[in-house]
Design a protein around this motif. Sequence first.
Motif, short mmCIF file in Angstrom:
data_model
loop_
_atom_site.label_atom_id
_atom_site.label_comp_id
_atom_site.label_asym_id
_atom_site.label_seq_id
_atom_site.Cartn_x
_atom_site.Cartn_y
_atom_site.Cartn_z
N ALA A 42 -1.85 4.22 -21.14
CA ALA A 42 -0.39 4.18 -21.01
C ALA A 42 0.25 5.42 -21.65
CB ALA A 42 0.15 2.91 -21.65
N ASP A 43 -0.29 5.85 -22.80
CA ASP A 43 0.22 7.07 -23.46
C ASP A 43 0.08 8.28 -22.54
OD1 ASP A 43 0.75 5.57 -25.71
OD2 ASP A 43 -1.01 6.28 -26.83
N GLU A 44 -1.09 8.43 -21.93
CA GLU A 44 -1.34 9.59 -21.07
C GLU A 44 -0.48 9.54 -19.81
OE1 GLU A 44 -2.89 13.18 -19.67
OE2 GLU A 44 -2.83 12.27 -21.67
N LEU A 45 -0.35 8.35 -19.23
CA LEU A 45 0.49 8.21 -18.05
C LEU A 45 1.94 8.57 -18.37
CD1 LEU A 45 1.07 7.35 -15.16
CD2 LEU A 45 1.11 4.95 -15.93
N MET A 46 2.43 8.10 -19.50
CA MET A 46 3.81 8.42 -19.87
C MET A 46 3.97 9.92 -20.11
SD MET A 46 6.25 6.66 -22.72
CE MET A 46 7.96 7.17 -22.90
#
Length: 236
Positions: free
Chosen positions: A54-58
């Motif tokens: 989720a961090d990388e996608l954001m």
Amino acid sequence: MIVIAQNETDENRPPKCFRALEQLAKNKAVVKMKKTTAENLDLDYAVLMPGAVADELMRQLEDGVEYYEGALTKVKVFGRWHEIPRQQVAYGDEGMKYAFSGTSLPAKPWTPLLNDVRNLLYEVTGFRYNFVLINRYRNGKDHIGEHRDDEKELDKNTPIASVSLGQKRAFVVKHGDARKKGPARRDIQTVKLELEHGSLLLMNPPTNEYWYHSVPPRKLENGVRINLTFRKINKK
């Protein structure tokens, strides 16, 4: 196996995020949905992806998404135009657009990253979406008021899939009869869910015909939130 569009290659994708989303799709069976029901209300909720994914996608979305400016940042409420209290942009299949509150949002072409998220949702839900509306909440003051996603071009048999990233915010749903005044008002309990970083919310039919939803301001929670609401729009 994820389906990759013919015009997409590994060279123009975000490799780290692509690999993570592909692996999540292969492991779709581990997504455990929690159901919330009431009168004509049907919601499914789960944390869709680990925090690191989720961090990388954001991060990729923060780097790559360009939000609308000018007239497309306004909506008409009771005959008057207002600046929306958030940023927004739409992506989708060729020719797709979404009209609400006096504004028609033309879809930009899918990016490889957004197409990967769409493919993940297909593996998890079985629904193929052709449009996504992205809302970016810059801080706790940004919000969206009570409304229903009941526009006539939406496919009423397909749930709206909402992916949340960043700051956790409350998602509040209220039955239309509970909003009425006088004798017509019914005492139906409001439902509230906390939408976490990396989560998926499915608003299943017939929810949007009867219930209004909102993301109220939370001034003490000032982190950025990005919400992607995937929809199926019927082509004319």
